[in-house]
Design an enzyme around this catalytic site. Sequence first.
Site, PDB file in Angstrom:
ATOM      1  N   HIS A   1       0.835  -1.198   0.000  1.00 20.74           N
ATOM      2  CA  HIS A   1       0.000   0.000   0.000  1.00 20.74           C
ATOM      3  C   HIS A   1       0.873   1.252   0.000  1.00 20.74           C
ATOM      4  O   HIS A   1       1.960   1.286   0.575  1.00 20.74           O
ATOM      5  CB  HIS A   1      -0.944   0.016   1.211  1.00 20.74           C
TER       6      HIS A   1
ATOM      7  N   HIS B   1       0.832   5.754  -1.665  1.00 20.99           N
ATOM      8  CA  HIS B   1       0.261   6.765  -2.564  1.00 20.99           C
ATOM      9  C   HIS B   1       0.992   6.725  -3.908  1.00 20.99           C
ATOM     10  O   HIS B   1       1.785   7.617  -4.236  1.00 20.99           O
ATOM     11  CB  HIS B   1       0.364   8.147  -1.924  1.00 20.99           C
TER      12      HIS B   1
END
Length: 355
Positions: free
Chosen positions: A136, A138
């Site tokens: 995970h 951005h």
Amino acid sequence: MVSGRAVWCAGLSLSSLLLLLYLHLATELSNLQSALRIAGAPVHSSFLQRSLPYFSGLAGGPKTLDLEELVIIYNRVPKTGSTSLIGLAYDLCSTNSFNVIHINTSRNSPTLSLSDQMKFVYNVSNWSEKKPGVYHGHVAYIDFARFGVSRLPVYINMVRAPLERLVSYYYFLRFGDDLRPNLIRKRQGNKMTLDECVLRQHVDCSPARLWIQVPFFCGQHAECWVPGSEWALQQAKHNLVHQYLVVGITEEMESFVALLEGALPRVFHGALQLYQQGTKSHLRKTVKKVMPSEDTIARLQNTKVWRLENDFYNFAVDHFHFLTRKGLTIDADTGQIGLRESGFNYEKIKPKTGG
């Protein structure tokens, strides 16, 4: 005299080129193997592995669904509730025996260089000790198939109403959140409201600041990051439908968690109950938010960027509601969300075995 840095850069470029050539060769060998089988020619099962011993985990590998090899990528859009969701994964990883790995990029850049994309694809595909795993961060969508990978990761994500996301992000940069209240944020001390920002046409609230969910789903192409690009919108929609297993919406996170548990129980078994207990349902909140005036909302909505972002959001909502209608139940009395029982079975199986 050639500097050491120049030699290092040249070596890195050469390594990346060689890796690309190997991956191309692996794909061609895999295609040749398939063609030989179709033609009836004998092909040893270890043909491809012997040909490319160092890259046997990439192109041409087995395509069966092995849950112990499962890799999930959650390329989190900022300020969509992603911290709450990934908190569930961290709580479940020991119980369900899987790994969670955070992707940290330089300067929080959502785009990666071509060589970094290659390294990431190679690492994720071959890091056997961390499978099953949830990555995970951005990071904008990366197309693994472009690099010759046969076993693709499972992508998931979540989106939020564009103006609500902008308001949350704008004030988050100024006041932080209740998760890490002592951390100094980028705009700490700046008390300019969003209304004032829009009136002054400040860069912090320019239409370009709204352009975030479309490019995250569009990916690593230059056109994806051109605010208001129609091509980027269509590519983002295509990827949402064809490359993502499920995309939730922040406003209905409980339903998203339920769908994840139903579709990916190897990782998310127990997630719905954990969410409903409330310990992770509101993990992070922006400390202070001032809702914008109707005039500010009208100004922001009167931009092409908002119209395209809102178009994408509504597209995601429609698809998400289609999935929830098929996969979830809601108790009429309590409003409790649950998983719908399986809607198919197998029958008339021939030939019979075992007497």
